[in-house]
Motif scaffolding. Structure first.
Motif, mmCIF file in Angstrom:
data_model
loop_
_atom_site.group_PDB
_atom_site.id
_atom_site.type_symbol
_atom_site.label_atom_id
_atom_site.label_comp_id
_atom_site.label_asym_id
_atom_site.label_seq_id
_atom_site.Cartn_x
_atom_site.Cartn_y
_atom_site.Cartn_z
ATOM 1 N N LEU A 185 -7.950 -3.073 6.224
ATOM 2 C CA LEU A 185 -7.102 -3.461 5.087
ATOM 3 C C LEU A 185 -7.492 -4.835 4.552
ATOM 4 O O LEU A 185 -7.464 -5.078 3.341
ATOM 5 N N HIS B 227 0.828 -1.205 0.000
ATOM 6 C CA HIS B 227 0.000 0.000 0.000
ATOM 7 C C HIS B 227 0.861 1.254 0.000
ATOM 8 O O HIS B 227 1.907 1.298 0.647
ATOM 9 N N ALA C 62 -3.932 3.526 0.786
ATOM 10 C CA ALA C 62 -4.627 3.438 2.072
ATOM 11 C C ALA C 62 -4.574 4.788 2.782
ATOM 12 O O ALA C 62 -3.498 5.348 2.990
ATOM 13 N N ALA D 209 -7.027 -3.082 -3.046
ATOM 14 C CA ALA D 209 -6.682 -1.660 -2.925
ATOM 15 C C ALA D 209 -5.177 -1.506 -2.732
ATOM 16 O O ALA D 209 -4.537 -2.321 -2.063
ATOM 17 N N VAL E 121 -8.436 2.223 0.074
ATOM 18 C CA VAL E 121 -9.019 1.606 1.265
ATOM 19 C C VAL E 121 -8.814 2.586 2.429
ATOM 20 O O VAL E 121 -7.806 3.292 2.497
ATOM 21 N N THR E 122 -9.809 2.633 3.343
ATOM 22 C CA THR E 122 -9.693 3.529 4.487
ATOM 23 C C THR E 122 -10.462 2.947 5.666
ATOM 24 O O THR E 122 -11.419 2.193 5.471
ATOM 25 N N ASN E 123 -10.012 3.238 6.888
ATOM 26 C CA ASN E 123 -10.733 2.755 8.074
ATOM 27 C C ASN E 123 -11.744 3.818 8.493
ATOM 28 O O ASN E 123 -11.561 4.532 9.469
ATOM 29 N N GLN F 9 -10.250 -6.161 4.235
ATOM 30 C CA GLN F 9 -11.507 -6.217 3.500
ATOM 31 C C GLN F 9 -11.387 -5.767 2.050
ATOM 32 O O GLN F 9 -12.296 -5.952 1.256
ATOM 33 N N GLN F 10 -10.274 -5.144 1.692
ATOM 34 C CA GLN F 10 -10.112 -4.693 0.300
ATOM 35 C C GLN F 10 -8.730 -5.069 -0.198
ATOM 36 O O GLN F 10 -7.859 -4.211 -0.392
#
Lengths: 242, 432
Positions: free
Chosen positions: B117, B67, B126, B123, B101-103, B119-120
């Motif tokens: 992370l 990432h 991040a 991606a 991707v982001t939290n 889950q995608q």
């Protein structure tokens, strides 16, 4: 008559645990009784007035402690005021700097305090963090529970000239030795904040009575009784009894 | 030199054993999350992350591989700024938005980041909200390209005994990273932030609308008393004892506008309220531009952010429409209180670990500004607030139950809550 002056000393250095609340409580409890009172907030660099009736020191970090001691010694007026009979109420880091010596930093450098309380503070084996409950013997001999939250790494031992303020029911207190705080003349030191005078109105009034040299009429505040009931019940349920 | 947006991240390099262990941990984490969802216990993101990092203790570091990372940290505004930055990057990526991707749920510890992370997996960019305690690990493991440092103030002192200790850990991590460390985007008005970023190879400074200065009295480097020097615009801070001083800014917040490094002024059209969010947006904008996003695209993206992880959301509780504001510490309250304009206003206080067990901070907050209105005090520490308000001369009543406090407040009300009651409110209205 000139107003009673409450002096909050170096709020930006020693005020990390809502300590200004102690000053607000003292001023307001006088105002509610119709007694004219002013709150003077002294920041580092400003002169400390020598006209105050009650002076307050609160919690802070190592560098702030060193800076506060330096400032108060250079200024000198706090000492004059205490000579005149003013009251000093010192909480947590303020309690430590009011003593003979305390330590700072990872190397535990020993720093000379204000020498107003015959106590010495050294790093304790564990940090004391949590609700604390102590028993304070009032001047009339009756017992009063002091509820607060302590958060300190230093352990404080009393010399011959200082007397304990209270005995510990739950919590660490001075040095996990059953003793909490110190009293020497008109100087009172203690660890609990909360702020402690907000949670313990009898202690607030005691300081005011000492400073004014007379008794104050009672000030009933049912929601404060309820807060005390809740906090005392909570600490007795979860805390470790000595 | 701005990094090019189209550059893909270097692929992860994991051994077969590492890949297998990570894959297994992710699958079992997903299963735990599913079970949690079926049991009606929320999204399951938290349990997924905990299972995942328990089964594969290296999951955080391994998942970060592959990432290009933009991280956001600080005491207040992390979640909103992360949403603003993610929206800006998403707008810049356009058709390639799936690379991001982001939290977004605000889960910002190791396991929360690992969970997001995992889950995608496709991606490669991040945007990660990062708890202050995780920043040094983030610097060491993710080699982020950009790290946004918003502010530093007293928070949960029962856990973080010394505010400066975290800053010290950031300095060490940045020093160790050396020239390969992140470009920092940092708040120039916060002395502790400036000192903490002092070992970074490169910093972009943002002059913000910081309202909380109570934790910046002393120089973090030498302990001298900092002075405030009057200057055009807002005062600047300076240390008379050493060389630490407020750095010249690259970006500057001026009222509701942001002045860019080239001197042009832009006005972020935000849907999140408050001048502090203009400061957050300025930091997000600086990070986005540094990452290669054009200013216009970044602003367009940030405009889409409405209620990051429920913050500033308006929700229906029975017949009452309530706007939900989060405030976790005195600096946060100083920002949130002026926004709460309703009468009555509901304030919800708790003191479990996530809120900080010590509520002494109630006396650091200027509740006096509410005089003339009525406060409904709620939450487990409502009584502490009630006493505080009595001394402040503010009318109030106590209603310990959250829902009753809100539904009894009239047709519309502003609610400010500490962390735990805030999460409880989001759950009640299905926002979490």
């Amino acid at each position: 008559m000139s107003p009673v002056e409450i002096v909050l000393v170096y709020q930006s250095l020693l005020g990390i645990y809502g300590d200004r609340g102690n000053a607000m409580v003292l001023r307001q409890r006088l105002a509610w009784r119709g007694i004219d009172a002013t709150l003077t907030v002294v920041e580092p660099g400003d002169p400390v007035p020598s006209t105050g009736s009650v002076y307050l020191l609160g919690g802070g970090e190592d560098a702030a402690q060193i800076s506060a001691v330096k400032g108060l010694k250079a200024d000198g007026h706090l000492f004059d005021a205490l000579d005149r009979g003013a009251v000093l109420f010192a909480v947590c880091a303020g309690f430590q700097i009011a003593g003979n010596t305390f330590t700072v930093g990872e190397q535990d450098d020993v720093i000379e305090g204000l020498g107003l309380l015959d106590v010495d503070t050294r790093r304790g084996p564990v940090r004391a963090v949590g609700e604390i409950l102590t028993r304070w013997k009032r001047p009339d001999g009756s017992e009063y529970l002091i509820t607060g939250f302590e958060n300190h790494g230093g352990f404080t031992t009393l010399g011959a000239k200082a007397k304990p303020l209270a005995s510990v029911e739950i919590g660490v207190g001075n040095a996990n030795d059953g003793i909490e705080g110190a009293v020497q003349g008109t100087v009172v030191g203690t660890y609990p904040h909360g702020p402690v005078l907000a949670r313990n109105p009898a202690l607030a009034d005691h300081l005011l009575e000492r400073a004014l040299g007379r008794d104050l009429e009672p000030l009933p505040l049912p929601e404060l009784d309820e807060l005390r009931r809740q906090r005392i019940a909570a600490v007795r349920k979860t805390g470790t009894r000595r | 030199m701005p990094s090019s947006l189209s550059t893909p991240a270097a692929p992860a390099s994991l051994s077969r054993t590492q890949r297998l262990r990570l894959w297994t941990a992710v699958r079992l984490g997903d299963a735990a999350a599913l079970a949690s969802r079926l049991a009606g216990r929320g999204s399951g993101a938290s349990i997924r992350g905990q299972v995942l990092t328990r089964l594969d203790p290296d999951a955080f570091a391994e998942l970060l591989q592959g990432h290009r990372v933009l991280a956001v940290s600080g005491t207040n505004g992390k979640t909103t700024t992360t949403h603003l930055l993610a929206a800006a990057v998403r707008a810049g990526l356009g058709a390639q938005a799936a690379r991001l991707v982001t939290n977004s749920d605000g889960a910002n510890l190791h396991y929360g980041i690992a969970s997001a992370l995992s889950q995608q997996p496709r991606a490669d960019i991040a945007v990660l909200e990062t708890d202050e305690r995780v920043v040094s690990d983030m610097i060491a493991h993710a080699r982020p390209e950009i790290l946004v440092l918003l502010n530093f103030s007293r928070d949960q002192l029962d856990r973080h005994h010394e505010i400066k200790a975290l800053g010290r850990s950031w300095r060490r991590a940045l020093d160790a990273a050396g020239a390969s460390g992140p470009t920092i985007v940092a708040n120039a008005c916060d002395p502790l932030v400036v000192w903490s970023a002092g070992t970074a190879a490169r910093v972009i400074w943002v002059e913000t609308d910081t309202v909380w200065h109570a934790d910046g009295a002393l120089c973090p480097a030498c302990g001298s008393l900092l002075v405030r020097v009057p200057s055009a615009g807002r005062d600047r801070w300076d240390c008379p004892g050493c060389e630490l001083t407020q750095p010249a800014s690259d970006y500057r917040v001026d009222g509701g506008t942001v002045v860019l490094p080239d001197g042009t002024t832009v006005t972020p059209d935000l849907q999140v309220p408050g001048s502090f969010n203009v400061s957050n947006a300025a930091c997000a904008l600086a990070a986005a531009v540094e990452f290669g996003i054009p200013v216009e695209a970044a602003l367009t993206g940030m405009h889409t952010v409405t209620a990051p992880a429920g913050r500033f959301a308006t929700a229906q509780f029975g017949a009452t429409s309530a706007r939900l504001l989060l405030a976790k510490n005195p600096a946060g309250w100083a920002e949130a209180l002026p926004l709460a304009a309703s009468d009555p206003v509901v304030l919800a206080i708790d003191s479990v670990a996530a809120d900080g067990r010590d509520v002494s901070w109630l006396w650091d907050v200027d509740y006096e500004q509410l005089a003339g209105r009525t406060v409904i005090c709620t939450g487990p520490r409502a009584q502490d607030l009630a006493v505080r308000l009595s001394y402040a001369g503010v009318d109030h009543r106590v209603e310990p139950d959250l829902r009753t406090a809100i539904t009894g407040a009239g047709p519309t009300v502003d609610v400010i809550a500490t962390y735990t009651p805030f999460q409880a409110l989001l759950k009640m209205v299905g926002l979490r």
